[in-house]
Structure formats: C-alpha cells, structure tokens
Write an enzyme that holds these catalytic residues in place. Structure first.
Site, short mmCIF file in Angstrom:
data_model
loop_
_atom_site.label_atom_id
_atom_site.label_comp_id
_atom_site.label_asym_id
_atom_site.label_seq_id
_atom_site.Cartn_x
_atom_site.Cartn_y
_atom_site.Cartn_z
N ARG A 72 -7.76 -2.90 9.34
CA ARG A 72 -6.78 -3.78 10.00
C ARG A 72 -7.38 -4.44 11.24
O ARG A 72 -7.03 -5.57 11.59
CB ARG A 72 -5.51 -3.02 10.34
CG ARG A 72 -4.77 -2.59 9.08
CD ARG A 72 -3.31 -2.32 9.29
NE ARG A 72 -2.80 -1.53 8.19
CZ ARG A 72 -2.47 -2.01 6.97
NH1 ARG A 72 -2.56 -3.30 6.72
NH2 ARG A 72 -2.04 -1.20 6.03
N ASP A 131 1.65 -0.97 11.91
CA ASP A 131 0.39 -1.47 11.37
C ASP A 131 0.10 -2.92 11.77
O ASP A 131 -1.00 -3.42 11.57
CB ASP A 131 0.39 -1.35 9.84
CG ASP A 131 0.37 0.12 9.40
OD1 ASP A 131 -0.12 0.97 10.17
OD2 ASP A 131 0.86 0.42 8.29
N LYS A 157 -5.15 6.15 14.55
CA LYS A 157 -5.18 5.48 13.24
C LYS A 157 -6.62 5.49 12.72
O LYS A 157 -7.43 6.29 13.19
CB LYS A 157 -4.63 4.05 13.39
CG LYS A 157 -3.13 4.02 13.71
CD LYS A 157 -2.32 4.50 12.53
CE LYS A 157 -0.84 4.50 12.84
NZ LYS A 157 -0.05 5.15 11.79
N GLN A 173 4.31 9.40 7.07
CA GLN A 173 3.42 10.21 6.24
C GLN A 173 3.79 11.68 6.32
O GLN A 173 3.85 12.38 5.31
CB GLN A 173 1.97 10.00 6.68
CG GLN A 173 1.48 8.58 6.41
CD GLN A 173 0.10 8.32 6.98
OE1 GLN A 173 -0.46 9.14 7.71
NE2 GLN A 173 -0.46 7.17 6.64
N SER A 218 6.47 9.89 12.10
CA SER A 218 5.43 9.56 11.13
C SER A 218 6.00 9.64 9.72
O SER A 218 6.46 10.69 9.28
CB SER A 218 4.26 10.54 11.27
OG SER A 218 3.45 10.49 10.12
N ARG A 263 2.89 5.95 -3.12
CA ARG A 263 4.03 6.79 -3.52
C ARG A 263 4.29 6.71 -5.02
O ARG A 263 4.63 7.72 -5.65
CB ARG A 263 5.28 6.37 -2.73
CG ARG A 263 5.20 6.87 -1.27
CD ARG A 263 6.12 6.06 -0.38
NE ARG A 263 6.20 6.58 0.97
CZ ARG A 263 5.29 6.38 1.92
NH1 ARG A 263 4.18 5.70 1.65
NH2 ARG A 263 5.46 6.86 3.13
N LYS A 277 0.84 -1.21 0.00
CA LYS A 277 0.00 0.00 0.00
C LYS A 277 0.87 1.25 0.00
O LYS A 277 0.65 2.17 -0.79
CB LYS A 277 -0.92 -0.03 1.23
CG LYS A 277 -1.88 1.14 1.31
CD LYS A 277 -3.10 0.78 2.13
CE LYS A 277 -2.88 0.98 3.62
NZ LYS A 277 -2.78 2.40 4.03
#
Ligand code: S3P
Length: 435
Positions: free
Chosen positions: A388, A315, A342, A171, A169, A30, A25
C-alpha cells in the site's frame, strides 16, 4: 511483475477514466477460509488473484481441502470444520496478516499442532492479540518471546464464553468468530470499535446463527453451508484511483465496488476535502456493492481524521497522508497507531516518502500533521516492502513535478498485481523500469 526499482512520472491527467478494480482482498480471504470450514463445494467467482489471497488457498490445502484454480473461479472442496487435518508442515503465510490471524483461529478447531510462520514483515507483527483471547476460550497458543510469529496452536476443544478485545481489529475478531464455530457453546466477542464485518455477514449467509448486539457479536456453533460467492471490487484498491482523481482534478468511475459502510470511510474524507463523490448501491446481497464516481476539485481542503474514523479507512490512511500534503490549510490524522504494525510502519514509511518529495509533513506517534499542503517534487522514495505504501507513493508521483524513483514497486503483487499497468494505461503516469 514490475521491477523492484521504477521511475514514475505524472501522465497527461486524462479528464475521465472508468476502471475495473480487482476483487476485494478481505472477502476473498474469507470466502476461501469459510470454504474450508464448510462441508461441500464452495465456488468463488472473481476472486482477488494475488500473493496474499493465494496464501489463504495454501492454508485451505494444508488443513485438508481440495483447491482448484481456473480462469473462471476458485473451487474449494472440504469435509468441513469437524474433519480438518493436522497440517503436515509449518504453514507459510507469506506477507498476509489476514491469512495468519484467521488461520490461528481455525487452528483452534484442529486436534493436534499447527505452526504458522511468514516473511520478515509478518513475523514482526503482533500475534498475542489473537493468541491471548483464544486462551480465554481454552486454547493453548504460543508466539515468539516478542509476541511475533512463528505461532504454534494446540487445537482441540474450544470453550464457549465471552471475550472482550482490547484492540479494534477485524482480523482478531474474525479469528475468534471462526474458532467459535466449533466451540462447546456460544461465543460472544466484544470489540472496542466497530470494524469491518464481512465474517459476520458471510457466516450468516452460510446458515450460522450470528447475533449482533450492542455488547458484542455472538456466534452459535455449527458447520457453515457451502455457497457460490461473487467477490465485489475492492474499495481499498479503488481508493488509489479515487485519490488520483481528487489530486489531479480528474474524474474516475469504478463499477461493482464493495460499499460496506465499514469500508467506505475514505469516501467520507474525500468529500470533506472537497472532492465530488457519487455513490450508488446496485445490489445488496450479503454485501452492498455499486458504482462510485469521484471528481477532484481545483484545490483540496485540509481535514482532520480522528480515532473513531480509523477502522473505516485504516488501509486508506497512506492515501490520506498524500492528500493532506496537497491540501490547502492544516490537516491531521490521530488515533491511528495501528499503522505502525501493518506490513510496514506506515506512519514512518509515508512520512519519509512524502518528506523526500518536499512535503512539510510531521509524524506523530499515532498519525501525521501537515500545517500547510503544497507542491510535491520528484525524489527517490522507498516502499518499505509494503504494497500500500508503494501504490500510495505512486499516486503521489502522479501529482508531483518531476520524476519519482520508487524502490520496492514489485510488492504491489501482494494485493493489486496489475496496478502499474492499469495506472499507466489510463494515462495517469508513465512508468519505466530502472532495475
Ligand atoms: C483486514 C483487517 C484490517 C486491515 C487488513 C485486512 C481484514 O486489519 O488493515 O488489511 O481482512 O480483516 P486489522 O483487523 O488488523 O485492523
């Protein structure tokens, strides 16, 4: 797609299965977004075809790229970061935090106004962690009063400089590294703990100068070259299978999985808990990838996961919670407060689900404690709208006595649309739709 309420029962626990997991993912997001910033045609083979990654395709379209989805690949054709178009409408990032945070970074490069929103879960997640550091590079960006989306960004001229991030992070780091591509000088980003480094690796492969030092990563501005990517299998999706093998004493073999050490912390935990883990890197071009085989022990042993390990398995922590509940002795996870922000509050969602299944698990502010693992029983549990959590509770169901009724099963479409079909076809569970 699976119904929202399903009944899951343990399958026959076959001795050995070989599984092909979907594309990664993080790498798919990206590849799409870097395709938008590159000038020319990007090809993405074996992309993760799921709801989250399609949100990134929508971002690429909104900023002016031409996007084509075929059975063989995704193709992104763009004029590059110097020619991004001001979006004509609010961009809906759905449930995807990666899409929104990376897009906020890219919006800094677009003269004009970009407004981003998402579903109820995404709008609850913290966005000032991205907009504040962008402000240090001269970009005005606004969140709602509580720090959530909708987010508005006035893009244009990004200044070079140095940013020290308070939160670990990938992200947030990636959002800044993308904004840096169009800055008026180099940008250095320092993170408190090393997080996944796909953006750095992929930008370097696209001809951007990326300097990775002990005091941060420096990006020298430039337009990335378009490439053809082949996306490796997602270790965070493979993890559901590895955990199932560890819980049931079966053996699972996964091929062509991304083996970036910033993503394989879960394998280290599985080893500590007594599973046999064989890992072999097949190729190492941009990212290492290869084969992983996990064989479960007769009984798992308890373990402790500390803050320093968290970015490497963030995750997979819902699965660690499941394993802890079946392991002999005491287990603990700490330093994982990020789980509360999350797609759901994963500490609470997993704690609630596992307690309903009879586990003696206590939630802490930043993790869980299990004094002694034992049996799991059938129960009614809720995915809390989180892909998840849905899959981790299904893995728990595969190791439980008695049927588990799961609400919110359809949410697996976010990252692993074929999960239940594959899990059932392998004999790990029997699934029936209730509603
Ligand atoms: C991701 C980074 C992680 C992870 C998420 C994907 C990424 O989030 O939990 O699923 O692709 O960069 P944070 O960067 O917020 O830790």
């Amino acid at each position: 797609m699976r119904a929202a309420l399903i009944r899951i029962e343990a399958g026959s626990a076959p001795a050995a299965v070989t599984v092909e997991v979907p594309g990664d993912k993080s790498v798919t997001h990206r590849a799409v977004l870097l395709g938008l910033l590159a000038q020319g045609t990007t090809h993405i083979r074996r992309p993760l075809r799921a709801e989250d990654t399609r949100r990134s395709l929508a971002v690429a379209r909104a900023f002016g790229a031409r996007v084509e989805e075929s059975a063989a690949e995704w193709v992104i054709e763009s004029q590059g970061l110097g020619a991004l178009r001001e979006p004509g409408a609010v961009i809906d990032c759905g449930n995807s935090g990666t899409t929104m945070r990376l897009a906020i970074g890219m919006a800094a490069l677009v003269p004009g106004l970009t407004v981003l929103t998402g579903d109820a879960s995404l709008c609850r997640r913290p966005m000032r962690r991205v907009t504040d550091p962008l402000g240090q590079l001269g970009i005005d960006a606004w969140t709602r009063a509580d720090g959530g989306a909708p987010v508005a960004v006035r893009g244009g001229s990004v200044h070079g400089g140095r940013v020290v991030l308070p939160v670990a992070s990938a992200q947030v780091k990636s959002a800044l590294l993308l904004a840096a591509l169009g800055a008026d000088g180099p940008v250095t980003v320092e993170e408190p703990m090393a997080t996944r480094d796909h953006t750095e690796r992929m930008l370097a492969a696209q001809g951007i100068t990326v300097d990775r030092g002990p005091r941060g990563t420096t990006i020298f501005p430039g337009t990335p070259s378009p490439l053809t990517w082949t996306v490796p299998g997602d270790p965070s999706s493979a993890a559901f299978w590895w955990a199932w093998a560890a819980l049931t004493g079966s053996r699972v073999v996964t091929e062509d999985v991304l083996l970036n050490p910033a993503r394989t912390g879960f394998l280290r935990v599985l080893r500590r808990m007594g599973a046999q883990v064989e890992e072999s890197v097949r190729t190492n071009d941009v990212e290492p990838l290869g084969r992983v085989a996990v064989t479960g022990p007769d009984r798992l042993s308890g373990t402790t996961v500390v803050a320093a390990e968290v970015p490497g398995l963030v995750d997979e922590l819902p699965l660690v919670a499941v394993l802890m509940c079946r392991a002999a002795g005491r287990s603990e996870v700490s330093g994982a407060g990020e789980l509360r922000v999350k797609e759901s509050d994963r500490i609470k969602a997993m704690g609630d689900g596992l307690r309903a299944m009879g586990a003696d698990i206590s939630d802490r502010v930043d993790g869980w404690v299990v004094e002694r693992g034992g049996e799991l029983s059938g129960a009614r549990v809720d995915a809390a709208g989180d892909h998840r959590v849905a899959m981790a509770l299904s893995v728990a169901a595969a190791a439980a006595r008695g049927p588990v009724l799961l609400t919110g099963a359809d949410t697996v479409a976010i990252s692993y649309p074929g999960f239940f079909d594959a899990f059932e076809a392998a004999g790990a569970v029997r699934v029936s739709s209730v509603l």
